[in-house]
Every structure is written in C-alpha cells, then in structure tokens.
Design a protein around this motif. Structure first.
Motif, PDB file in Angstrom:
ATOM      1  N   TRP A  58     -20.236  63.440 -65.467  1.00 52.63           N
ATOM      2  CA  TRP A  58     -20.903  61.970 -65.921  1.00 52.63           C
ATOM      3  C   TRP A  58     -22.091  63.113 -67.056  1.00 52.63           C
ATOM      4  N   LYS A  59     -23.237  63.532 -66.511  1.00 55.29           N
ATOM      5  CA  LYS A  59     -24.259  64.103 -67.150  1.00 55.29           C
ATOM      6  C   LYS A  59     -24.041  64.326 -68.492  1.00 55.29           C
ATOM      7  N   GLU A  60     -23.189  65.672 -68.186  1.00 49.35           N
ATOM      8  CA  GLU A  60     -22.900  66.188 -69.961  1.00 49.35           C
ATOM      9  C   GLU A  60     -22.059  65.029 -70.485  1.00 49.35           C
ATOM     10  N   ILE A  61     -21.265  63.747 -70.161  1.00 48.05           N
ATOM     11  CA  ILE A  61     -20.757  63.477 -71.054  1.00 48.05           C
ATOM     12  C   ILE A  61     -21.578  62.115 -71.767  1.00 48.05           C
ATOM     13  N   GLU A  62     -22.536  61.501 -70.740  1.00 48.77           N
ATOM     14  CA  GLU A  62     -23.769  60.553 -71.232  1.00 48.77           C
ATOM     15  C   GLU A  62     -24.562  62.390 -72.580  1.00 48.77           C
ATOM     16  N   GLU A  63     -24.760  62.906 -72.080  1.00 44.43           N
ATOM     17  CA  GLU A  63     -25.191  63.652 -73.015  1.00 44.43           C
ATOM     18  C   GLU A  63     -24.615  63.951 -74.167  1.00 44.43           C
ATOM     19  N   GLY A 329     -18.857  60.796 -80.606  1.00 48.15           N
ATOM     20  CA  GLY A 329     -19.514  62.296 -79.967  1.00 48.15           C
ATOM     21  C   GLY A 329     -19.291  62.559 -78.585  1.00 48.15           C
ATOM     22  N   ILE A 330     -18.324  62.126 -77.770  1.00 47.30           N
ATOM     23  CA  ILE A 330     -17.686  62.735 -77.117  1.00 47.30           C
ATOM     24  C   ILE A 330     -16.342  63.331 -77.418  1.00 47.30           C
ATOM     25  N   LEU A 331     -15.626  62.759 -78.250  1.00 43.53           N
ATOM     26  CA  LEU A 331     -14.850  63.514 -79.212  1.00 43.53           C
ATOM     27  C   LEU A 331     -14.944  64.635 -79.666  1.00 43.53           C
ATOM     28  N   GLU A 332     -16.080  65.167 -80.158  1.00 45.73           N
ATOM     29  CA  GLU A 332     -16.917  66.107 -80.859  1.00 45.73           C
ATOM     30  C   GLU A 332     -17.671  67.165 -79.836  1.00 45.73           C
ATOM     31  N   PHE A 333     -17.668  66.701 -78.921  1.00 45.01           N
ATOM     32  CA  PHE A 333     -18.768  68.070 -77.695  1.00 45.01           C
ATOM     33  C   PHE A 333     -17.674  67.617 -76.510  1.00 45.01           C
TER      34      PHE A 333
END
Length: 492
Positions: A58-63, A329-333
């Motif tokens: 979750w922390k990475e998804i938030e980032e 952001g989620i789609l790209e990263f």
C-alpha cells in the motif's frame, strides 16, 4: 520503489482498471448525468487492487498516486491563476472592452474563421494554448454567444486556433518536449509538422467558413446584439486603453516570461482596473479574484457571460485533475501502461503500422493517464527504438507524438486539458468535440500519411550508424520512473 518483478504485467490485468473506469464513466455521465470524479475514483481503486495483486504494497501504491499528482501540480497552479485572471478581467472591464469592440468589427458570418486565426496568431506568439484560451478565448466566447453562435462551435474554433499555435510555436512546451525526447532538431520538427498541421488548419477554416454562413443574416444592428452593446456601455467603462492589459500578458509570455508570473501580472493589472477604472471597491475587487465577478444588469445573456471567474470557480477543475492523476499515476508507475504499450509494439510489423500505433498510443495515454505531457513522454520512450530499427527518422516520431498526444488531449473529459477547457470556457467535451476540427483532422492526416508513405522520412546510412550508437548508449543508461517525472515537471 523497488522492482517487484521483471516480468511484464498481464495485459488483461493492466486493461481491467481502464475498462472498468470507462464503463462506469459512460454510465455515470451519460445515464445518471453526474460528474466524472466518482468514476475516476472507482478506476483508481481498481488500479490499486491490481497493483496490490501483482506485489506492490500500500505504501508503494500511495507513492504512485502522489507521483501522479506531483506531475499535475504546475498545471493546478495555472488553473487556479486563470480562474483569478478571469475574475479580475471581468471586473476590470477588460473582457467587456474586448467583446464591445469585437461586436463592432467582426462579421458574424466570418466570426468562427476570425477567432480561429486570432487564437492561432496569439498562441503562435506565446506558445501556450492554455494562456490563449484563458484570455482571448474567454472574450471570443462572449462575442460569439452575443452573435447567437452556439457555444460548442465557438469553443471548437477557439481550441483549434489555440492548439495550432501551441503545436507550431518554438516557444511551446509540448513542441520542445517532443523534439527533445526524440533527439530531433527543434526547427526540423516544426517543419515536419507543417505537412499535417497546415492542411488541418485549412480544413478547419473551410468548415468554419461554411458553418458561419448560417449566421450571415445576423449583424451587429440586430436587436439582441444592439442590446448587448448598450448594456456593456451602461455597466462598464469601455476604453481601448484596457486592451493594453491582455497585450501586456501576451508580450510577457512572448519574451519567454513563464506563464505563472505573466498571469500574476495580468491579475494585478485587472484588479487595479476594477478599482481605479471601473470604480469598484477594493473588497469587491478581491472578491472577484476569490469568488468571481458578479453583476446584475437585467440582461440575461450579459449576466450569464460576466457572472463567472474567481479562484473558487476552478475548484471543480482542480479536484478532477487531482483525482485523474491518482488514476494515471498508478497506471504509469505500476507498469500497467507499459504493458499496454508493449502489446501495441508486438503487432507492429511495418513503418505504416508503427506510426499509426504511435498516434493511437498517445490517445490511449491521454485517456488513461489524463495528462497531455505523459502522452508525449511515455510513447516517446516506448517507440524510439522501434523507429530506429525500421530506419525511420526521429522527426516522424516527434510529429506523431504531437499529432496523437498534444491535439487529442482535448477530447478526454477527465484529461487536464479537457478539464481546463470546461473550467475556462464553460463548454463540455460533448459540446465542443465535433467542432474542434483541427484537433481531430491532424491525427487523421497523420495516419493517412503513414499508410500512403507521404512525407515519411527515412534515415540515411550515416544517420542509421549514428542511431545505433545512440541506441546502445540509451540502453546502458535507461531509467524507468525518474525520466518521466523530470521531463514533465521541467516543461510546465
């Protein structure tokens, strides 16, 4: 952010958030007649679940979401300042002056052609479609509506002109970005774009000339326009000196003053005009910057035109931009967008299909990541090697990035460009989409040229050898996440 897997994400998983978001978007906007925010949040939630399923915590998804938002922050600041600019220029009588003189000199039959050319010239001079639409475009909407021309037509003409200049100006961020990312000489890139953009403008002007003939019977002596002129004279102090304010902003940007300080100068001058020229109080002038200008003339059309602007009026736009960028952001990263791009590359068998795929990928990125700049950065990174391998000059790629990325962003309601236009001109994509003729004519021309081979430039043997060296160096220093962030942030 650590790399969880070097394996490409499953394409069906990658597509799932985008498909669900679009389905929910269509149902919510068309059937329920509600805004796009909730469908974007639904899409973000599904994207987060997919990212979690493939191994991100979750922390990475938030980032990822925060990275997406950070990419849009410069645009958010400009959106806020444009809201205050509109409020200041409404209250200062600047827009009223532009509309007043515009009604005096522009023929209704030729208005669509005229406003397209004016916006094209201004945008070409300053290199910014947003600044053009937020200033000249707002006044153009007032003039066109006063002549009885539908809002969608007026907005479409404004957009076509503004994006012509944005695409062709050497001062434009997107123009420099596309040339820089592909290693193409800036002016070589602009010259190559002439082949699609000039015919696109000619098609747009021809259609606007045809559409304008239905308004040929209208004239500035008609009752409605005459009443508008009278109300403007009674409600504002009209002076040609007020035209120096928008001219000052245009000159500042033309001399490469960044958009934000140039807009602040426009806001200050508009505020001073409201206090010292129009005779408003300081408190009322401040309120116009915050909440928008308000006036009650008894003329419904004038009241509708001028009761607008202000920082608060852009909060809908700002909130949608932020929500859209969390999704993008989620789609790209997370690698979902890269998975989609890789699938496109797998079906590319020729130069023709490569260029068509590039334009399609740019449009898809505009729809999925909601940001015009990402639609240039990501496909440039994904397709540059394929262009070299097929012996195509990089200017073919740079032109396709602009044809498919810069211009199609206006057709996505949740893209920052579509959101900005709605907030600034007050017209939805559904209304202006059919009339933003340049913006869909140019990508179509680009694909026709690809299929026929017309204007497609091949590399010479010397250029091929140099390209191979560049490709080797690029592979050795390739990064995945930070180049996107750096490239986009540096070009706002």
């Amino acid at each position: 952010m650590k790399n969880h897997t070097k394996k490409e994400m499953n394409i069906w998983l990658a597509l799932l958030p985008l498909v669900i978001m679009i389905v929910v978007m269509i149902f919510t906007v068309v059937k329920l007649e509600q805004g796009p925010h909730i469908p974007l949040i639904v899409g973000t939630s599904i994207a987060a679940l997919v990212a979690w399923k493939v191994g991100f915590n979750w922390k990475e998804i938030e980032e990822m979401m925060y990275k997406g938002i950070r990419l849009a922050l410069p645009a958010v600041v400009i959106i806020i300042l444009v809201g205050s600019t509109i409020g200041a220029w409404m209250g200062g009588g600047i827009v009223a002056t532009m509309i007043y003189y515009g009604l005096q000199i522009i023929s209704p039959a030729w208005f669509l052609v005229t406003i397209t050319l004016i916006c094209a010239i201004v945008s070409l001079a300053i290199g910014s479609s947003w600044s053009t639409m937020g200033t000249i475009g707002v006044a153009g909407m007032g003039i066109g509506l006063s002549m009885g021309i539908p809002a969608g037509m007026v907005a479409g003409a404004v957009i076509s002109g503004a994006y012509f200049g944005d695409k062709m100006s050497p001062l434009s961020d997107t123009t420099n970005l596309a040339a820089g990312l592909t290693g193409t000489d800036l002016f070589e890139h602009i010259k190559h774009m002439l082949w699609t953009t000039i015919p696109g403008l000619a098609i747009a002007l021809g259609i606007y000339a045809y559409l304008g003939q239905r308004f040929a019977a209208a004239s500035i002596e008609t009752v409605e326009i005459g009443q508008t002129v009278q109300v403007l004279q009674e409600s504002f102090i009209i002076s040609p000196w007020l035209l120096l304010i928008p001219l000052a902003v245009i000159v500042l940007v033309a001399f490469k003053v960044p958009a934000i300080p140039a807009l602040i100068v426009g806001i200050v001058l508009g505020y001073l005009a409201q206090v010292f020229v129009q005779g408003g109080s300081m408190a009322v002038a401040i309120e116009a910057l915050q909440s928008g200008f308000t006036i009650s003339t008894g003329n419904e059309m004038v009241d509708e035109l001028f009761n607008r602007g202000g920082l608060d009026s852009m909060m809908y736009t700002v909130s949608m931009t932020i929500v859209a960028m969390t999704f993008g952001g989620i789609l790209e990263f997370s690698g979902m967008l890269q998975s989609m791009m890789n699938q496109l590359l797998k079906i590319v068998k020729s130069a023709k299909s490569l260029i068509v795929s590039t334009i399609a990928a740019c449009f898809m990125t505009n729809a999925s990541c909601s940001e015009q700049y990402i639609s240039i950065v990501v496909p440039s990174r994904m397709f540059s090697g394929a262009y070299r391998k097929m012996g195509l000059h990089s200017k073919n790629l740079s032109r396709s990035l602009e044809d498919g990325g810069t211009l199609t962003s206006v057709f996505i309601p949740w893209n920052t460009c579509g959101v900005f236009i709605f907030g600034t001109l007050g017209v939805s994509v559904v209304q202006y989409g059919p009339y933003a003729i340049l913006n869909f004519a140019v990508p179509i021309l680009g694909m026709i040229y690809a299929v026929t081979g017309f204007t497609i430039t091949k590399l010479t043997e010397e250029e091929k050898a140099a390209a191979e060296v560049e490709e080797t160096q690029a592979l050795q220093s390739q990064e995945v996440l930070t180049p996107l962030e750096k490239s986009v942030s540096s070009h706002f």
